[in-house]
Structures are given as structure tokens and as C-alpha cells.
Design a protein around this motif. Structure first.
Motif, PDB file in Angstrom:
ATOM      1  N   THR A  26     -13.724   4.523  -5.063  1.00 24.17           N
ATOM      2  CA  THR A  26     -13.114   5.126  -6.254  1.00 24.17           C
ATOM      3  C   THR A  26     -14.017   5.002  -7.481  1.00 24.17           C
ATOM      4  O   THR A  26     -13.872   5.770  -8.434  1.00 24.17           O
ATOM      5  CB  THR A  26     -11.756   4.471  -6.582  1.00 24.17           C
ATOM      6  N   ASP A  63      -9.954  -2.933   2.225  1.00 24.43           N
ATOM      7  CA  ASP A  63      -9.528  -2.362   0.946  1.00 24.43           C
ATOM      8  C   ASP A  63     -10.653  -2.333  -0.079  1.00 24.43           C
ATOM      9  O   ASP A  63     -10.712  -1.448  -0.926  1.00 24.43           O
ATOM     10  CB  ASP A  63      -8.345  -3.164   0.385  1.00 24.43           C
ATOM     11  N   ASN A  92     -10.121  -8.890   2.362  1.00 20.50           N
ATOM     12  CA  ASN A  92      -9.939  -7.450   2.165  1.00 20.50           C
ATOM     13  C   ASN A  92     -10.697  -6.898   0.973  1.00 20.50           C
ATOM     14  O   ASN A  92     -10.800  -5.677   0.813  1.00 20.50           O
ATOM     15  CB  ASN A  92      -8.450  -7.117   2.041  1.00 20.50           C
ATOM     16  N   SER A 133      -5.762   5.965  -6.358  1.00 22.00           N
ATOM     17  CA  SER A 133      -6.415   5.396  -5.169  1.00 22.00           C
ATOM     18  C   SER A 133      -6.775   3.939  -5.390  1.00 22.00           C
ATOM     19  O   SER A 133      -6.641   3.105  -4.483  1.00 22.00           O
ATOM     20  CB  SER A 133      -7.674   6.201  -4.825  1.00 22.00           C
ATOM     21  N   LEU A 134      -7.237   3.635  -6.592  1.00 23.93           N
ATOM     22  CA  LEU A 134      -7.591   2.255  -6.928  1.00 23.93           C
ATOM     23  C   LEU A 134      -6.363   1.356  -6.879  1.00 23.93           C
ATOM     24  O   LEU A 134      -6.400   0.253  -6.310  1.00 23.93           O
ATOM     25  CB  LEU A 134      -8.239   2.205  -8.311  1.00 23.93           C
ATOM     26  N   SER A 140     -13.636  -1.529   0.319  1.00 25.95           N
ATOM     27  CA  SER A 140     -14.460  -0.319   0.452  1.00 25.95           C
ATOM     28  C   SER A 140     -13.842   0.848  -0.310  1.00 25.95           C
ATOM     29  O   SER A 140     -14.543   1.676  -0.886  1.00 25.95           O
ATOM     30  CB  SER A 140     -14.623   0.048   1.930  1.00 25.95           C
ATOM     31  N   LYS A 141     -12.498   0.892  -0.319  1.00 29.88           N
ATOM     32  CA  LYS A 141     -11.811   1.973  -1.030  1.00 29.88           C
ATOM     33  C   LYS A 141     -11.899   1.761  -2.536  1.00 29.88           C
ATOM     34  O   LYS A 141     -11.974   2.723  -3.305  1.00 29.88           O
ATOM     35  CB  LYS A 141     -10.368   2.055  -0.561  1.00 29.88           C
ATOM     36  N   VAL A 142     -11.898   0.495  -2.946  1.00 27.05           N
ATOM     37  CA  VAL A 142     -12.094   0.194  -4.364  1.00 27.05           C
ATOM     38  C   VAL A 142     -13.487   0.667  -4.786  1.00 27.05           C
ATOM     39  O   VAL A 142     -13.660   1.311  -5.833  1.00 27.05           O
ATOM     40  CB  VAL A 142     -11.951  -1.322  -4.630  1.00 27.05           C
ATOM     41  N   SER A 195      -5.249   0.845  -3.286  1.00 23.14           N
ATOM     42  CA  SER A 195      -6.183  -0.030  -2.567  1.00 23.14           C
ATOM     43  C   SER A 195      -5.980  -1.492  -2.924  1.00 23.14           C
ATOM     44  O   SER A 195      -6.084  -2.368  -2.068  1.00 23.14           O
ATOM     45  CB  SER A 195      -7.627   0.386  -2.879  1.00 23.14           C
ATOM     46  N   TYR A 255     -17.208   8.273   2.454  1.00 24.66           N
ATOM     47  CA  TYR A 255     -16.128   8.421   3.428  1.00 24.66           C
ATOM     48  C   TYR A 255     -16.594   9.156   4.683  1.00 24.66           C
ATOM     49  O   TYR A 255     -16.124   8.876   5.793  1.00 24.66           O
ATOM     50  CB  TYR A 255     -14.944   9.153   2.806  1.00 24.66           C
ATOM     51  N   HIS A 290       0.835  -1.204   0.000  1.00 18.58           N
ATOM     52  CA  HIS A 290       0.000   0.000   0.000  1.00 18.58           C
ATOM     53  C   HIS A 290       0.869   1.252   0.000  1.00 18.58           C
ATOM     54  O   HIS A 290       0.683   2.161  -0.816  1.00 18.58           O
ATOM     55  CB  HIS A 290      -0.892   0.028   1.247  1.00 18.58           C
TER      56      HIS A 290
END
Length: 210
Positions: free
Chosen positions: A152, A145, A137, A87-88, A147-149, A91, A163, A27
């Protein structure tokens, strides 16, 4: 029995270190490549376990088979180029690393089984933890992770709201874990990947060794 328990705990701790530390470094390193030096400045591009391991999260992983490490500090507004693409990539870096390590350890595990090696228990744990963490994840709930995918892929206004309210989703994740809902969905995926890698490993070593 006492020696066996101590050996099992040590094996699991070593396997967890091999699964968690590269995940966290990945990361931070990808973030660094994308222009954000926050993780590097915080000492997170290090193999030192103390820079990554949360003691409570580690104990939880050993006891309950789910846990957490210290969150990697990332500042997406320092990314160069397209923020969402960066960001993708950041993540997915940890998950991708776990799958690569899982694949390699699975292939080695098959070979060690052929040789009846004393290292089989260790590589069995390394194999399982990496695949399990990789799949787990990807669950699209904070702080995982996945959730971040998901974030984005959302329009910026929805990403902001996601967020802003992510802390509430933590409780949802905990409830889903302890109720067995998460395990119900990810266990078959984990098992399929494990079996697939073992199948590939058997065919590979049968071709090379016999």
C-alpha cells in the motif's frame, strides 16, 4: 507424561484458536466497514473455527511454531473512499487485534501468577501466540500482512508488479523461516514486547493489590 502431553496440546490448540480466529475476523470486519462484503458473504465474520482454521496450517503451527489459517477473501476494488488507506487498515487489523489480545492476556497472566492459578499455562500460551503472531505477520513478505502494508505504500505501478510476482516471495519466506533468519530478527522483538507487558502488569497489580 501422556496426560501432560495431551493437556499441553489442548492448551496450545485453544490458545491458537484465541489468537487466530479474532485475527481473521478483524481482517474481514474492517474490510466490511470499508465497503467490501466479500468476507461477510463468505461466512468469515464467524467465531466458528471451521471457517478459519486450515488443518495443515494448524498442525504446522503446533509442530514448527509457524503456520497459517484460511486466507480471508478481500476485494480491495470494493472499498469505499481511498483504496490504499482501506487496504492498510484491513492489513493491520489482524496484527492490531493480536497485540490487544496479547496485552490483555499478559496482564491477566501476571495476576494469575500471583494467585498460582491452574490457568497460568493456558494464558501463557495465549500471551505468547498473540504477540508472536502479531510480530511475525509484520514481516514484509507475502502472504503475511506486512507485505500488504508494504504494497500500500508503493506507487501503483510498483504495487501492481509486487502483487504480480508475490508468489515467488513465498519461497523466500519459507527459506528464511527454516534457515532461522526470520527468527533471528523477530525473536528479540517478541521477547522485548513480552517483557514489557509483564513489567507493566507487575506494576499495575502491585499498585492495585498491595
Amino acid at each position: 507424561m501422556r496426560n501432560f502431553d495431551i493437556a499441553s496440546i489442548l492448551i496450545n490448540i485453544i490458545a491458537l484458536m484465541i489468537a487466530i480466529i479474532p485475527h481473521e475476523i478483524a481482517h474481514g470486519y474492517v474490510a466490511y466497514l470499508c465497503g467490501d462484503t466479500t468476507a461477510k458473504d463468505d461466512g468469515r465474520l464467524s467465531l466458528n473455527p471451521l471457517h478459519h482454521i486450515d488443518p495443515i496450517g494448524l498442525i504446522s503451527m503446533l509442530v514448527f511454531r509457524f503456520g497459517w489459517a484460511k486466507a480471508v477473501p478481500i476485494n480491495p476494488y470494493r472499498f469505499k473512499g481511498n483504496r490504499k488507506v482501506a487496504s492498510l487498515l484491513v492489513s493491520l487489523a489482524g496484527v492490531f487485534t493480536n497485540f490487544i489480545l496479547g496485552f490483555i492476556s499478559g496482564i491477566i497472566l501476571v495476576y494469575l501468577n500471583y494467585r498460582s492459578s491452574f490457568l497460568v499455562p493456558l494464558f501463557t500460551s495465549i500471551f505468547w501466540y498473540n504477540i508472536m503472531l502479531g510480530v511475525f505477520n509484520l514481516v514484509p513478505l507475502p502472504p503475511l500482512d506486512g507485505s500488504k502494508v508494504l504494497a500500500t505504500l508503493l506507487p501503483e505501478d510498483l504495487e501492481y508488479k509486487f502483487y504480480k510476482n508475490e508468489k515467488y516471495f513465498y519461497f523466500v519466506l519459507v527459506i528464511m523461516i527454516f534457515s532461522g533468519v526470520v527468527d533471528k530478527f523477530i525473536a528479540p522483538i517478541i521477547e522485548s514486547i513480552l517483557k514489557g507487558i509483564i513489567y507493566l502488569g507487575i506494576n499495575l497489580w502491585n499498585t492495585i493489590l498491595f
